[in-house]
Structure formats: structure tokens, C-alpha cells
Motif scaffolding. Structure first.
Motif, mmCIF file in Angstrom:
data_model
loop_
_atom_site.group_PDB
_atom_site.id
_atom_site.type_symbol
_atom_site.label_atom_id
_atom_site.label_comp_id
_atom_site.label_asym_id
_atom_site.label_seq_id
_atom_site.Cartn_x
_atom_site.Cartn_y
_atom_site.Cartn_z
ATOM 1 N N GLY A 71 0.792 -1.220 0.000
ATOM 2 C CA GLY A 71 0.000 0.000 0.000
ATOM 3 C C GLY A 71 0.824 1.269 0.000
ATOM 4 N N HIS A 72 2.163 1.140 -0.215
ATOM 5 C CA HIS A 72 3.070 2.292 -0.308
ATOM 6 C C HIS A 72 3.068 3.111 0.997
ATOM 7 C CE1 HIS A 72 3.414 1.476 -4.621
ATOM 8 N NE2 HIS A 72 2.093 1.416 -4.654
ATOM 9 N N SER A 73 3.105 2.415 2.103
ATOM 10 C CA SER A 73 3.152 3.111 3.396
ATOM 11 C C SER A 73 4.549 3.659 3.645
ATOM 12 C CB SER A 73 2.754 2.154 4.526
ATOM 13 O OG SER A 73 1.437 1.674 4.333
ATOM 14 N N SER A 74 4.619 4.738 4.390
ATOM 15 C CA SER A 74 5.891 5.382 4.679
ATOM 16 C C SER A 74 6.575 4.719 5.877
ATOM 17 C CB SER A 74 5.673 6.867 4.973
ATOM 18 O OG SER A 74 4.819 7.025 6.106
ATOM 19 N N LYS A 75 7.794 5.130 6.147
ATOM 20 C CA LYS A 75 8.533 4.573 7.273
ATOM 21 C C LYS A 75 7.886 4.943 8.603
ATOM 22 C CE LYS A 75 13.070 4.557 5.013
ATOM 23 N NZ LYS A 75 14.469 5.062 5.094
ATOM 24 N N GLN A 76 7.245 6.085 8.667
ATOM 25 C CA GLN A 76 6.611 6.510 9.913
ATOM 26 C C GLN A 76 5.527 5.532 10.365
ATOM 27 O OE1 GLN A 76 7.356 8.436 7.385
ATOM 28 N NE2 GLN A 76 8.809 9.902 8.276
ATOM 29 N N VAL A 77 4.870 4.881 9.405
ATOM 30 C CA VAL A 77 3.837 3.894 9.758
ATOM 31 C C VAL A 77 4.464 2.721 10.491
ATOM 32 C CG1 VAL A 77 2.095 2.329 8.830
ATOM 33 C CG2 VAL A 77 2.416 4.594 7.815
ATOM 34 N N TYR A 78 5.602 2.256 10.013
ATOM 35 C CA TYR A 78 6.287 1.146 10.677
ATOM 36 C C TYR A 78 6.824 1.577 12.041
ATOM 37 C CZ TYR A 78 6.144 -0.919 6.005
ATOM 38 O OH TYR A 78 5.719 -1.420 4.797
ATOM 39 N N GLN A 79 7.295 2.801 12.118
ATOM 40 C CA GLN A 79 7.818 3.281 13.396
ATOM 41 C C GLN A 79 6.735 3.366 14.465
ATOM 42 O OE1 GLN A 79 9.687 7.014 12.433
ATOM 43 N NE2 GLN A 79 11.410 6.060 11.353
ATOM 44 N N ARG A 80 5.504 3.573 14.068
ATOM 45 C CA ARG A 80 4.418 3.675 15.050
ATOM 46 C C ARG A 80 3.793 2.313 15.360
ATOM 47 N NH1 ARG A 80 1.025 9.288 14.400
ATOM 48 N NH2 ARG A 80 2.837 10.682 14.297
ATOM 49 N N LEU A 81 3.716 1.453 14.378
ATOM 50 C CA LEU A 81 3.068 0.157 14.595
ATOM 51 C C LEU A 81 4.016 -0.897 15.138
ATOM 52 C CD1 LEU A 81 0.799 -0.093 11.406
ATOM 53 C CD2 LEU A 81 0.197 0.708 13.708
ATOM 54 N N ASN A 82 5.310 -0.731 14.916
ATOM 55 C CA ASN A 82 6.268 -1.721 15.411
ATOM 56 C C ASN A 82 6.289 -1.801 16.939
ATOM 57 O OD1 ASN A 82 8.346 -3.619 15.463
ATOM 58 N ND2 ASN A 82 9.944 -2.060 15.343
ATOM 59 N N PRO A 83 6.272 -0.705 17.679
ATOM 60 C CA PRO A 83 6.236 -0.823 19.150
ATOM 61 C C PRO A 83 4.972 -1.503 19.675
ATOM 62 C CG PRO A 83 6.962 1.371 18.509
ATOM 63 C CD PRO A 83 6.466 0.700 17.268
ATOM 64 N N LEU A 84 3.908 -1.505 18.904
ATOM 65 C CA LEU A 84 2.666 -2.178 19.315
ATOM 66 C C LEU A 84 2.665 -3.651 18.920
ATOM 67 C CD1 LEU A 84 0.118 0.582 18.229
ATOM 68 C CD2 LEU A 84 1.123 0.213 20.495
#
Length: 242
Positions: free
Chosen positions: A111-124
Motif C-alpha cells: 500500500g506504499h506506506s511510509s517509514k513513519q507507519v512502521y515506526q508507530r506500529l512496530n512498538p505495538l
């Protein structure tokens, strides 16, 4: 269970039992699908396989999750919810149990998500990091163009064979070349044949040829014999004598 003091000890025992189940399932003793690093397991992953593992190695936790997600009307995503909850808990226990998170990360990448999406969802514990996602993507895509490369190699081999056949001299090419050479020699001789005669001088060009004079004399004799020009000549003589 109305007695709060008894309930307290029961809940403590249930918690200890769930802790043991999670610890056992997160260890290397259990070959869990959540720890798989095989690309085929990513492609063929199903919630049923995960729920089967939970029922086998963590029955108490599985029953708790099933009871917590029970509704009056059955829902089609119940298995996915239970599996996702278990995957988050187990990844929190062991970071290597992250096959579900890898799948989520690949979906976000599509879905062409940015790195910020991974940075927010990875801690969860919903996804892996962006760097881990790139590694997973490289592993999943390894050899994806193998069939295309084989097709390319077959085409190159065919082209190479055709070039070799083209560069090879045909059995009739030598005779054709010899014939062409002979024709060139003949054409050269015919074109240069005039060079064997010496050039004409200016005197020879001014002097009339004997053949032309004889032809003129013969023509006069023929005309005199015919009688037409003879009459004209007599009248001319008579005028000159007169």
C-alpha cells in the motif's frame, strides 16, 4: 467464584498456567509457525494452523481468548482476531515469533506506506521494523524472475546459434565468388579492349576514308545508270556551250 479471596487465588493460578504455556510455546522446543522464516510459510499462512498450535500448546490461553471473543451472532473474523491477539502476546514474549507481523508489514508495503507507519506500529507488535520488512521482501522475492532469466537464456542461445550459422560459409559460396570474379575479369577485358588501339592523330581525323569515297563513287554510277541524273547533266552541258 463469589468468594473474592478464593477467586483471587484461582485467577493467580490461571495466570501462572498461562505464563507457563506462553513460555513453553515461545521457546525453541516448539517448532511454532510463528517463528518460521520460510517464504512459503508466509505465502501459505492460515489462521487455522495458528489456532491449532494454540489449542495444542496453550489450551488455557486459547480458551480465554475464545471466551473473550464470543458474540451472540458468529462473525467471520473471529479466528483472525484470536490469532492476532495471540501473535501480539507471543511476539512480546519472543521477538522472533513475528510471522504475522511480517505479513502485516508486506501488506503495508504493497500500500506504499511510509517509514513513519512502521515506526508507530512496530512498538505495538503489529508490524516489524522497516529494515526487517526490506529483508523479508528481498527473501520473498528471491528467484521471482528465475523463469524470465531462463527464457532470456534460451533466446540468447537461439540467437547465438543463428549467428554461428550465418557466419559459416555455405558450400556454394566459394563457387559463386569464383564466378563473380570471372565475370569481373570479362567485364574488365571488354571495357578495356579499346585501349589496345593507338589514338588517332589530327591528320588522320581530317583525311576522309577510302571507304567513304568508294561508296560515293558507286552511288554516282548507280545514279547515272538510272538515267535521271544523266538528263540533268546534258542540260547543264548545253547551257555551258551556249
Amino acid at each position: 467464584m463469589k468468594d473474592k479471596s478464593v477467586k483471587k487465588y484461582i485467577l493467580k493460578l490461571v495466570g501462572q498456567e498461562i505464563f507457563k504455556e506462553v513460555k513453553c510455546m515461545a521457546s525453541d522446543k516448539v517448532n511454532s509457525i510463528l517463528q518460521s522464516t520460510n517464504a512459503n510459510d508466509l505465502k501459505c499462512f492460515s489462521w487455522n494452523s495458528l489456532l491449532t498450535e494454540l489449542t495444542q500448546f496453550a489450551p488455557l490461553m486459547s480458551s480465554v481468548l475464545v471466551s473473550a471473543t464470543k458474540t451472540r451472532a458468529p462473525r467471520s473474523n473471529t479466528k483472525a482476531v484470536i490469532g492476532m491477539c495471540a501473535a501480539i502476546i507471543l511476539k512480546h514474549r519472543n521477538p522472533r515469533m513475528n510471522i504475522v507481523q511480517k505479513i502485516n508489514s508486506l501488506i503495508l508495503y504493497a500500500g506504499h506506506s511510509s517509514k513513519q507507519v512502521y515506526q508507530r506500529l512496530n512498538p505495538l507488535n503489529l508490524t516489524v521494523s522497516h529494515v526487517s520488512m526490506i529483508r523479508v521482501l528481498a527473501k520473498v522475492g528471491l528467484g521471482y524472475d528465475a523463469r524470465v532469466k531462463e527464457w532470456r537464456d534460451s533466446l540468447l542461445a537461439t540467437i547465438t546459434d543463428e549467428d554461428e550459422l550465418t557466419t559459416q560459409q555455405a558450400p556454394w559460396s566459394k563457387s559463386t565468388e569464383d564466378g563473380a570474379a570471372d565475370s569481373d575479369d570479362c567485364s574488365t577485358d571488354s571495357d578495356d579492349s579499346w585501349k589496345q588501339f593507338p589514338p588517332m592523330t589530327s591528320d588522320e581525323e581530317d583525311q576522309p576514308s577510302e571507304d567513304h569515297d568508294s561508296a560515293d563513287d558507286t552511288g554516282d554510277e548507280d545514279l547515272n545508270d538510272s538515267g535521271h541524273l544523266g538528263t540533268c547533266s546534258r542540260s547543264t552541258e548545253e547551257e555551258s556551250s551556249g
